[in-house]
Design a protein around this motif. Structure first.
Motif, short mmCIF file in Angstrom:
data_model
loop_
_atom_site.label_atom_id
_atom_site.label_comp_id
_atom_site.label_asym_id
_atom_site.label_seq_id
_atom_site.Cartn_x
_atom_site.Cartn_y
_atom_site.Cartn_z
N LYS A 1 -4.79 17.61 -5.16
CA LYS A 1 -5.58 16.83 -4.19
C LYS A 1 -5.03 15.41 -4.07
O LYS A 1 -4.94 14.86 -2.97
CB LYS A 1 -7.05 16.77 -4.62
N VAL A 2 -4.68 14.80 -5.22
CA VAL A 2 -4.09 13.45 -5.22
C VAL A 2 -2.78 13.47 -4.43
O VAL A 2 -2.52 12.57 -3.61
CB VAL A 2 -3.84 12.94 -6.66
N SER B 1 1.75 12.51 -9.21
CA SER B 1 0.93 13.72 -9.08
C SER B 1 1.80 14.98 -8.96
O SER B 1 1.43 16.05 -9.47
CB SER B 1 0.00 13.61 -7.86
N GLU B 2 2.97 14.84 -8.34
CA GLU B 2 3.90 15.97 -8.22
C GLU B 2 4.36 16.44 -9.62
O GLU B 2 4.40 17.63 -9.90
CB GLU B 2 5.11 15.54 -7.38
N HIS C 1 -12.95 8.88 -4.07
CA HIS C 1 -13.69 9.91 -4.82
C HIS C 1 -12.81 10.52 -5.92
O HIS C 1 -13.28 10.77 -7.03
CB HIS C 1 -14.20 11.00 -3.89
N LEU C 2 -11.53 10.73 -5.59
CA LEU C 2 -10.60 11.27 -6.58
C LEU C 2 -10.40 10.29 -7.73
O LEU C 2 -10.34 10.69 -8.89
CB LEU C 2 -9.25 11.58 -5.92
N GLN D 1 0.83 -1.21 0.00
CA GLN D 1 0.00 0.00 0.00
C GLN D 1 0.87 1.26 0.00
O GLN D 1 0.58 2.22 -0.71
CB GLN D 1 -0.93 0.02 1.21
N ILE D 2 1.93 1.24 0.79
CA ILE D 2 2.84 2.39 0.85
C ILE D 2 3.46 2.65 -0.52
O ILE D 2 3.55 3.78 -0.97
CB ILE D 2 3.93 2.18 1.94
N LYS D 3 3.85 1.57 -1.22
CA LYS D 3 4.44 1.71 -2.56
C LYS D 3 3.46 2.35 -3.55
O LYS D 3 3.84 3.19 -4.36
CB LYS D 3 4.88 0.34 -3.09
N ILE D 4 2.18 1.92 -3.47
CA ILE D 4 1.15 2.48 -4.36
C ILE D 4 1.03 3.99 -4.15
O ILE D 4 1.06 4.77 -5.10
CB ILE D 4 -0.22 1.80 -4.12
N TYR D 5 0.91 4.41 -2.87
CA TYR D 5 0.70 5.83 -2.59
C TYR D 5 1.97 6.65 -2.81
O TYR D 5 1.87 7.83 -3.17
CB TYR D 5 0.12 6.01 -1.19
#
Length: 195
Positions: free
Chosen positions: A72-73, A54-55, A103-104, A43-47
């Motif tokens: 927002k992402v 996004s940056e 939602h995003l 999960q950490i890798k995904i985010y």
């Protein structure tokens, strides 16, 4: 009563069955500990990937709306990374972050933003998870940050709700151990070997 209890505990056959049960539970808890660690890392890798993507896309955005979406992402991904590094149970704040993320992702699907390099779930899966999260938030139910978190409730919940075949296998193994122990006690295998 104590005599009967001692007789039951120190019976070779029952000791074998009890030993097998303990071994099974240790293996299952060990599996949950391993999967819990692996789940949080994935999960950490995904985010983290979403955070980096996004940056970059904030700078490349063609419109103000697109730039606002990637911002927002970026914020949501950084918040979720922080949550997943913490292994405790998560309250409403964590659920709100997960809802915000879903939602995003649904907005990205509607507006055609490319998110498949970090978010692989389809719209139906995102909608189903959003419903579940809303229910948890409405009823103030704490959410574990991993479905594999090795606590007693989670182990029995996973066994009886999701892995019923393991319970059936366990019962069959106990019966086999019991039959094998009974045959050993009666000397059947010894007589068979001699003959």
């Amino acid at each position: 009563m104590m005599y009967e209890l001692k007789k039951f505990i120190f019976n070779k056959r029952n000791a074998g069955v009890f030993g097998f049960l303990v071994f099974f539970l240790i293996c299952f808890i060990g599996y949950n500990v391993y999967m819990d660690k692996h789940y949080n890392e994935s999960q950490i890798k995904i985010y983290q990937k979403a955070y980096r993507v996004s940056e970059n896309r904030m700078d490349e955005a063609g419109s103000e709306e697109e730039s606002e979406f990637w911002e927002k992402v970026y914020r949501n991904a950084s918040g979720l990374i922080r949550f997943y590094y913490n292994s405790e149970n998560k309250t409403d704040e964590f659920i709100e972050s997960k809802l915000g993320w879903n939602h995003l992702m649904l907005q990205a699907n509607n507006e055609g933003y490319i998110i498949n390099d970090f978010e692989k779930r389809d719209v139906q899966t995102l909608q189903n998870e959003t419903k579940q999260l809303k229910y948890l938030k409405k009823n103030h139910i704490e959410m574990l940050n991993s479905p594999y978190e090795p606590n007693t409730f989670n182990i029995f919940n996973e066994l009886f709700n999701q892995k019923l075949y393991l319970v059936v296998m366990l019962i069959l193994c106990i019966l086999l151990c019991d039959i094998f122990g009974l045959e050993m006690e009666s000397g059947f295998y010894k007589n068979l070997y001699v003959s």
